[in-house]
Motif scaffolding. Structure first.
Motif, PDB file in Angstrom:
ATOM      1  N   PHE A  84       0.863  -1.180   0.000  1.00  0.00           N
ATOM      2  CA  PHE A  84       0.000   0.000   0.000  1.00  0.00           C
ATOM      3  C   PHE A  84       0.900   1.231   0.000  1.00  0.00           C
ATOM      4  O   PHE A  84       1.250   1.759   1.049  1.00  0.00           O
ATOM      5  CB  PHE A  84      -0.909  -0.032   1.233  1.00  0.00           C
ATOM      6  N   HIS A  85       1.293   1.668  -1.189  1.00  0.00           N
ATOM      7  CA  HIS A  85       2.212   2.800  -1.304  1.00  0.00           C
ATOM      8  C   HIS A  85       1.515   3.937  -2.056  1.00  0.00           C
ATOM      9  O   HIS A  85       0.316   3.890  -2.333  1.00  0.00           O
ATOM     10  CB  HIS A  85       3.507   2.379  -1.986  1.00  0.00           C
ATOM     11  N   PHE A  90      -2.653   6.854  -5.451  1.00  0.00           N
ATOM     12  CA  PHE A  90      -2.966   7.595  -6.669  1.00  0.00           C
ATOM     13  C   PHE A  90      -4.077   6.905  -7.462  1.00  0.00           C
ATOM     14  O   PHE A  90      -4.951   7.557  -8.035  1.00  0.00           O
ATOM     15  CB  PHE A  90      -1.715   7.733  -7.540  1.00  0.00           C
ATOM     16  N   ASN A  91      -4.050   5.584  -7.493  1.00  0.00           N
ATOM     17  CA  ASN A  91      -5.090   4.857  -8.214  1.00  0.00           C
ATOM     18  C   ASN A  91      -6.454   5.000  -7.539  1.00  0.00           C
ATOM     19  O   ASN A  91      -7.482   5.028  -8.222  1.00  0.00           O
ATOM     20  CB  ASN A  91      -4.700   3.380  -8.350  1.00  0.00           C
ATOM     21  N   MET A 114      -8.393   3.227   5.744  1.00  0.00           N
ATOM     22  CA  MET A 114      -8.347   2.069   6.629  1.00  0.00           C
ATOM     23  C   MET A 114      -7.101   1.224   6.375  1.00  0.00           C
ATOM     24  O   MET A 114      -7.177   0.100   5.862  1.00  0.00           O
ATOM     25  CB  MET A 114      -9.626   1.238   6.462  1.00  0.00           C
ATOM     26  N   ASN A 115      -5.949   1.788   6.724  1.00  0.00           N
ATOM     27  CA  ASN A 115      -4.715   1.006   6.627  1.00  0.00           C
ATOM     28  C   ASN A 115      -4.855  -0.279   7.432  1.00  0.00           C
ATOM     29  O   ASN A 115      -5.354  -0.273   8.564  1.00  0.00           O
ATOM     30  CB  ASN A 115      -3.534   1.826   7.145  1.00  0.00           C
ATOM     31  N   GLU A 116      -4.407  -1.375   6.867  1.00  0.00           N
ATOM     32  CA  GLU A 116      -4.709  -2.689   7.427  1.00  0.00           C
ATOM     33  C   GLU A 116      -4.066  -2.930   8.787  1.00  0.00           C
ATOM     34  O   GLU A 116      -4.580  -3.711   9.590  1.00  0.00           O
ATOM     35  CB  GLU A 116      -4.309  -3.750   6.408  1.00  0.00           C
ATOM     36  N   ASN A 157       2.001  -7.267   3.230  1.00  0.00           N
ATOM     37  CA  ASN A 157       0.950  -8.282   3.287  1.00  0.00           C
ATOM     38  C   ASN A 157       1.587  -9.650   3.290  1.00  0.00           C
ATOM     39  O   ASN A 157       2.789  -9.799   3.049  1.00  0.00           O
ATOM     40  CB  ASN A 157      -0.010  -8.140   2.096  1.00  0.00           C
ATOM     41  N   GLY A 158       0.763 -10.660   3.585  1.00  0.00           N
ATOM     42  CA  GLY A 158       1.244 -12.032   3.549  1.00  0.00           C
ATOM     43  C   GLY A 158       2.299 -12.364   4.586  1.00  0.00           C
ATOM     44  O   GLY A 158       3.036 -13.334   4.440  1.00  0.00           O
ATOM     45  N   GLY A 159       2.405 -11.552   5.639  1.00  0.00           N
ATOM     46  CA  GLY A 159       3.403 -11.797   6.667  1.00  0.00           C
ATOM     47  C   GLY A 159       4.793 -11.301   6.325  1.00  0.00           C
ATOM     48  O   GLY A 159       5.736 -11.488   7.117  1.00  0.00           O
ATOM     49  N   GLU A 160       4.942 -10.638   5.187  1.00  0.00           N
ATOM     50  CA  GLU A 160       6.257 -10.174   4.769  1.00  0.00           C
ATOM     51  C   GLU A 160       6.758  -9.064   5.688  1.00  0.00           C
ATOM     52  O   GLU A 160       6.038  -8.116   5.994  1.00  0.00           O
ATOM     53  CB  GLU A 160       6.197  -9.664   3.330  1.00  0.00           C
ATOM     54  N   GLY A 161       8.001  -9.192   6.133  1.00  0.00           N
ATOM     55  CA  GLY A 161       8.623  -8.165   6.949  1.00  0.00           C
ATOM     56  C   GLY A 161       8.187  -8.135   8.398  1.00  0.00           C
ATOM     57  O   GLY A 161       8.434  -7.159   9.104  1.00  0.00           O
TER      58      GLY A 161
END
Length: 309
Positions: A84-85, A90-91, A114-116, A157-161
């Protein structure tokens, strides 16, 4: 959405929604977010018709590319996975231009607000002790206070980081340098919940109401309860505490036009609210003998019909 040729049709929730729309006789179009554009305040997309089949590798027969005015279709689904950048934001600005009675799901203003990771902690009594900061000193102090914490990027997402840190972890400095990018990026740090070993429950809400759940159990030494990270899935039902959580946040989600949402609960605590591209449809359908994609399309149809009034 993300590139359709790369999806796993037995896991991907977007494919399930597209398939259900096709089954109902709707014409299905496919595009990437890079294909969105606008001129003179009107949004367009360079899209292709998609004829779907439940055969992996042959699951999408795409038509020629056509410039399509989004105001000429009934329903636009925004199903791009994080990160989410700013390009994502912009989109959502372009999707704000979509004129009624076309419906955008989920509503772009809600996707932005609503940032996750961050949005959930406004409900302080439903979430673990948490801070959002780029200060390594503050995160170290939280680790000293709580003994063990989890540090997460706000845009992943997906547990990354995601890292579990003990207060005496010899790698805490280098991990926090990487996570905060040397104190230039804010992250979420919160209490580590030992119940995570028993599973991270994904609950699906449709227009603010819970409709099913699945428990995602970490495997081996990996602490992440994410399907993409290899977690096993088990059948699940909602506890009274989870029903309370859904009752508290559901009205806000509904008011913000978030029709299809996945929330994550560990033990008694809400940890994330996924509004961008929640998964879990296939697993819940299998365990519960339901068709969640039909419920989601029914809810979208009700919203669309109200726009016609």
């Amino acid at each position: 959405m993300d590139p359709i040729e790369a999806i796993a049709i037995d896991k991907d929730s977007t494919f399930a929604l597209m398939w259900e729309a096709q089954r109902r006789g709707h014409e299905v179009w496919y595009a990437l977010v890079d294909d969105l554009w606008a001129r003179d305040g009107l949004p367009w997309v360079s899209a292709r018709t998609a004829r779907l089949a439940k055969v992996q590798g042959e699951h999408a027969d795409l038509g020629p590319r056509v410039d399509l005015a989004l105001g000429d279709v009934d329903l636009v689904w925004m199903r791009k996975d994080p990160p989410f950048h700013m390009d994502y934001i912009f989109n959502t600005y372009l999707l704000d231009y979509v004129p009624p009675p076309t419906l955008v799901v989920n509503a772009p203003h809600g996707l932005r607000a609503m940032n996750e990771k961050a949005w959930a902690i406004r409900f302080a009594d439903l979430t673990p002790t948490s801070i959002i900061t780029q200060s390594m000193d503050r995160i170290r102090a939280l680790a000293e206070e709580l003994g063990r914490i989890v540090v997460k990027p706000l845009d992943g997402n997906g547990g990354e980081g995601v890292f579990i840190l003990r207060k005496d972890d010899p790698n805490i400095g280098v991990i926090l340098e990487a996570s905060t990018r040397h104190e230039t990026r804010k992250v979420l740090a919160q209490t580590y919940l030992p119940e995570a070993k028993q599973g991270d429950k994904r609950i699906i809400l449709v227009d603010g109401e819970p409709v099913g759940a699945v428990n995602r159990v970490p495997q081996g030494v990996d602490h992440r309860g994410n399907i993409h990270a290899g977690a096993a899935v088990d059948k699940a039902t909602l506890t009274p505490r989870e029903q309370e959580i859904c009752a508290r946040i559901g009205p806000d989600l509904r008011e913000a036009g978030q029709i299809f949402v996945g929330i994550d609960v560990i033990g008694d605590w809400l940890t994330e609210v996924n509004v961008t591209s929640p998964t879990g449809i296939h697993e819940i359908n299998t365990f519960d003998g339901v068709c969640l994609e039909a419920l989601i399309l029914d809810a979208a149809d009700r919203r669309w019909r109200k726009l016609q009034e």
